[in-house]
Each structure stands twice: as C-alpha cells, then as structure tokens.
Design a protein around this motif. Structure first.
Motif, PDB file in Angstrom:
ATOM      1  N   LYS A 121       0.755  -1.359   0.034  1.00 16.58           N
ATOM      2  CA  LYS A 121      -0.018  -0.080  -0.040  1.00 16.58           C
ATOM      3  C   LYS A 121       0.839   1.298  -0.244  1.00 16.58           C
ATOM      4  O   LYS A 121       0.527   2.360  -0.625  1.00 16.58           O
ATOM      5  N   PHE A 122       1.983   1.122   0.763  1.00 11.65           N
ATOM      6  CA  PHE A 122       2.836   2.290   1.083  1.00 11.65           C
ATOM      7  C   PHE A 122       3.420   2.766  -0.532  1.00 11.65           C
ATOM      8  O   PHE A 122       3.314   3.737  -1.040  1.00 11.65           O
ATOM      9  N   VAL A 123       3.944   1.540  -1.234  1.00 13.41           N
ATOM     10  CA  VAL A 123       4.796   1.886  -2.329  1.00 13.41           C
ATOM     11  C   VAL A 123       3.645   2.132  -3.300  1.00 13.41           C
ATOM     12  O   VAL A 123       3.850   3.036  -4.130  1.00 13.41           O
ATOM     13  N   ARG A 124       2.553   1.560  -3.450  1.00  9.63           N
ATOM     14  CA  ARG A 124       1.427   1.957  -4.475  1.00  9.63           C
ATOM     15  C   ARG A 124       0.967   3.396  -4.275  1.00  9.63           C
ATOM     16  O   ARG A 124       0.900   4.263  -5.391  1.00  9.63           O
ATOM     17  N   ASP A 125       0.701   3.835  -3.043  1.00  9.48           N
ATOM     18  CA  ASP A 125       0.107   5.401  -2.897  1.00  9.48           C
ATOM     19  C   ASP A 125       1.116   6.165  -3.184  1.00  9.48           C
ATOM     20  O   ASP A 125       0.916   7.223  -4.047  1.00  9.48           O
TER      21      ASP A 125
END
Length: 531
Positions: free
Chosen positions: A17-21
């Motif tokens: 989620k962190f990388v995607r956002d």
C-alpha cells in the motif's frame, strides 16, 4: 514522467500500500503481484518499465523470480530493483552478484523510493546497474550499521557514519570505549561528566549514548531523565555503563529511561553487538518518523488538491446556473484578465436556434401562476438538457422560448449539424411533454427557427450584472423563422442546408417574405435525418 508502468512484487500488504500510494501519486501506473510466480508472469504480460522485487516471497523467492525474468526473451532487459529487510554486507553483495540493478533496504523512506524509481526509469536503456555499488569500497560502506536520519536542531552533519556519545569521567574508560568504537568505523564524541554530556547531546545529536552512572556532577540516572525530556532525543538509545550489578540499580536505570546496560569491565563482543542492535532499532524508528512526516505532508497535499477540486466543482455548479457552461469553464480556469479578454465583443460565424411555445399567451391568461411556473420548469428542464448535451451556448430564456447559438465561445467544427440534430431531439422531447400536458388539459405546441451567419458576441451589461450574448441579423433571422413556423415545424434557411450535403430530409417552403427582411428568404422545413 509520463505514466511509466512499475511492477511491484511484494507479499506484505502494508508495504504494498505504501509503495502503491507513493508511486501513483507521482504519476506512475502500478501493477501488483504478491508471489514470485505472479511477478514472473506479469513481467512478460504487462511489459513494465521497472520492477521492484521483494526478496522474501511465498513460493519462489525474489532470486528465483529474478532469474526467470532475466532468462525471458521479452523481459531480460527490464531493470529490477531488490527490496530487502536485510542490510548485511553479505546479503547486499549477494543481491548485486545475482545481477539485480540495485537494492533498497526496508522500511523504505518516501523520498528514497521516489528517487530510486526515477533513477531506474531514467537509466533503463543503459547497460550499467541502476543503484549498484560502484566498487568494493562502496559495498563495504553500505555494510555498516544503518545511519539514523539527522534530527531537527542538530548543529553537525555526520555523513554516512553513526555518531556515538561516550559520557564518562574516567579517562581510561573513555579511551577504551573510543578505541573499540572507532575500530568499528563509528564516529565518536566524548564528554567527561553529566553536564558536559547534556551539552554534547544538544551539540552533536548522537545516534547512541554510552552513559556512565557514577559521575561527580550529575549522575547517569539524572542525565538520562533529562535526555528523555528533550523532544529530539526521546528515542535516542541510551546504554548505561556501570560497575554496579544490583537489581535495584537496573530498575532505577530503566525508570530513568535507559534502553540497555553494560557491566564493567567491558566485554568487547557484547559491546559491539549491543551497539549494532540498538543503532539498527534507532534507524528504523527514525525512518518510521521521517515516513510519518512525509506521509503527513503527502496527505495534506492530497487533501489540498481534493479541496481545491471540490471548491472548483462547487463554483462551477454555481456559475452554470447563471452562465453558459463554456463561459463558466473559461471563468474558472483562467485569471480575470484572460477571462475578460476572451469574452470581449468579437465577430464570429455562429448558428442560432430559436424555439417558442405556441399558444402560451392564452394559456398564461387562463391558468394559475403555480401551474404556469410548473409547466415552464418542465419545458426548460427538457430543452436545457439537450442544449448541454449538444454543447450549445444558451443565450437566454425568453419567457416561453429560448435562444441558443453554436461555435462560440468554444469553436466547434460541425456547428450546423449539432444545431439541427439538437432541434430534432428537442422536437422528440417535446412530444413526450405534449402527452403529459394533454392529460392535464394543456393545449400547447412548439416551433423552431435555425439560421447561420456572422454576429457580434461578447459580454454586455454593467459591473454588477453581465450577460454573454450574440447580436446581429442572424439572430433576428432565426427569431423570424421561429415566429413564422407552425406547431412541430423546424424552419431552416436554404443557405444553411446547402452546406450539409443532403444529410437531412427537408420539405421545401420556397421563398418566404419574413417580417423586417427586405428580400424573400429561401426556407425549408426539417423533417429528420436522411436514412
């Protein structure tokens, strides 16, 4: 950046989620895989510009997935960056020898992630690794314990090496600790008492503190308590070095905020291991803190953009109630000077449509005002939707009618066709209204007039009230055609129809003398689209 595609192979949902956002906010297209096998498959299917590959994966691990991608005919040139929780020299060297184009230790800082991806994209056509260590010296440097982020208020920059503060009033003890720590490539500063130690904490912002307990001015317990009161050093590791070995002293040290204890005489392997472990924990705390600050700024930026868009939408909705939507869009997207320049009176070729209710005057005299307003509301709603749909500019309501024009303020290449298709759609919509009104006992009809030509168009009025309108013989001609028409007729000039190459079916009405026109005007009645 132009929407490059990044394949992220990561089984940890929080990390993903962190990388995607972050990547989506920066404009990248993100494709996700949670297993090595899925990563290999997607690498060949989606043709990514870069792959971020976790090493520890369910099924085949990151090394095996990397090897399969490199062996693929269509995927061997894709840059692959390893994501790893390990920062040991042996693991990093293993990653680079395997052929990865670089590696990044977890948890990944927001800006580091952005930089690594941008660098990987920029050099994807190169034969050199993206973030690979240039030589053995750089690999060795990366094998040192993780470096904590510089804290606010620090007056020194430590570079790539952690700084350790030794606080002890015994010179022999200080010398021993300094020699041990410097042999491990740490930066070491010293203080010979509690007061000097507190000053050194503020001056050097150390990454770890070795603190003697028994000192003549301020003892180690009090020094530790004061360190914990400093906002920037609440999480700085403090190791108490003492000759005392009692349980009460340890409890007192824990209560004052100490993280660990070392007994004198110092056992070198134990000292090195504890320092390395605490520095790693501190580094992770610092990275989490930095990420929290970056994410807070990131969220505030997103909230600002969302609020800006909502405000614009609300303003647009408000303006569209009083202005043609094309004019409202110009007003909101440009500054006031540009807006006024674009809407100054100017000459333009347009197509004008007039429509008018037949029998309205008698209806208005015989019906209650509430019924009259309801009927007009239904009529304007049905016709107005079609004006928006065909991107016409609604000039004004004329009580029981409307004036619409095309090709200004936004030029359109097919203004005549749009105008005539709109009138046909309006005639069909009116028939549905007629059925409803007939059941109420209303006897009303409608007719249309369409003409094309040059007009002067722009803003008229005064400072507190402005309108955007068209003036000229073409508007008068369309109005006269509408006044001449019978119920359900769409009267169009022959001059306009001559431009359309038989796209519509018409009935010729010949040359008609219209009120106010010095010469007869050739007109037709529009029946519909040609089959």
């Amino acid at each position: 950046m132009s929407g490059e595609r990044i394949l992220v192979v990561e089984d940890n949902e929080r990390n993903m989620k962190f990388v995607r956002d972050v990547l989506q906010f920066k404009g990248y297209e993100v494709v996700e895989a949670v297993t090595g096998e899925e990563g290999v498959r997607l690498a060949s299917e989606v043709d990514p510009d870069l792959i971020l590959m976790d090493i520890q994966l369910p099924g085949i691990n990151g090394y095996e997935a990397f090897e399969q991608i490199r062996n693929g005919e269509s995927t061997r040139q894709i840059p692959i960056i390893a994501l790893t929780a390990s920062v040991s020299a042996s693991d990093q060297e293993k990653i680079l020898k395997a052929g990865f184009d670089g590696f990044e230790a977890k948890p990944v800082a927001l800006q580091r992630l952005v930089d690594v991806v941008a660098n990987g994209i920029a050099t994807s056509g190169s034969t050199e690794p993206v973030a690979r260590a240039a030589d053995e010296a750089s690999i060795k440097a990366q094998s040192l314990p993780l470096v904590a982020e510089q804290r606010p208020g620090a007056t020194e920059q430590h570079g790539p090496v952690p700084t350790i503060l030794v606080v002890d009033d015994t010179p022999q003890n200080v010398k021993l600790l300094v020699e041990i720590l410097k042999s491990q490539q740490y930066n070491v500063v010293t203080a010979d008492g509690g007061a000097a130690g507190l000053q050194a904490v503020e001056t050097h912002a150390p990454d770890l503190i070795l603190l003697d307990i028994m000192m003549p001015d301020i003892d180690g317990y009090e020094v530790c308590r004061r360190i914990r009161e400093m906002e920037a050093h609440r999480l700085t590791p403090v190791v108490m070095v003492t000759a005392l070995d009692g349980k009460d002293e340890r409890v007192k040290g824990i209560e004052s905020g100490a993280d660990d204890f070392l007994n004198k005489p110092i056992v070198i392997p134990e000292l090195v291991a504890r320092v390395r472990s605490l520095l790693r924990i501190k580094s992770l705390h610092d990275q989490v803190r930095v990420q929290a600050v970056e994410l807070e700024a990131f969220n505030q930026q997103l909230e600002g953009k969302v609020q800006e868009q909502l405000t614009k939408i609300q303003r647009m909705d408000g303006l569209k109630r009083f202005l043609p939507p094309q004019v409202a869009e110009i007003a909101l997207t440009g500054d006031e000077e540009t807006f006024l320049q674009q809407l100054q009176p100017h000459r333009q070729h347009i197509v004008v449509v007039f429509l008018d209710l037949i029998g309205f005057t008698a209806f208005a005299l015989s019906e209650e005002p509430e019924d009259l307003m309801q009927m007009l509301g239904e009529f304007n709603q049905a016709m107005g939707k079609l004006v928006w749909q065909y991107e016409g500019t609604l000039d004004r309501f004329t009580g029981d009618g409307m004036m619409i024009f095309f090709n200004d303020p936004i030029p359109v290449p097919d203004a005549e066709v749009r105008a005539l298709k709109m009138t046909i759609a309006m005639r069909e919509a009116f028939e549905e209204l007629r059925e409803v009104w007939n059941r109420r006992g209303y006897e009303l009809g409608c007719c249309w007039g369409v003409a094309s030509g040059y007009a002067t168009i722009g803003v008229i009025g005064f400072e507190e009230r402005l309108d955007y309108t068209a003036m000229g013989t073409v508007t008068n001609l369309a109005a006269r055609l509408c006044a001449t028409g019978a119920d359900n007729e769409i009267l169009v000039t022959k001059r306009l129809m001559a431009k359309l190459d038989n796209q519509f079916m018409v009935d010729d009405r010949g040359e008609v003398a219209l009120k106010g026109n010095p010469r007869p005007t050739g007109i037709v009645n529009l029946r519909g689209l040609s089959e």
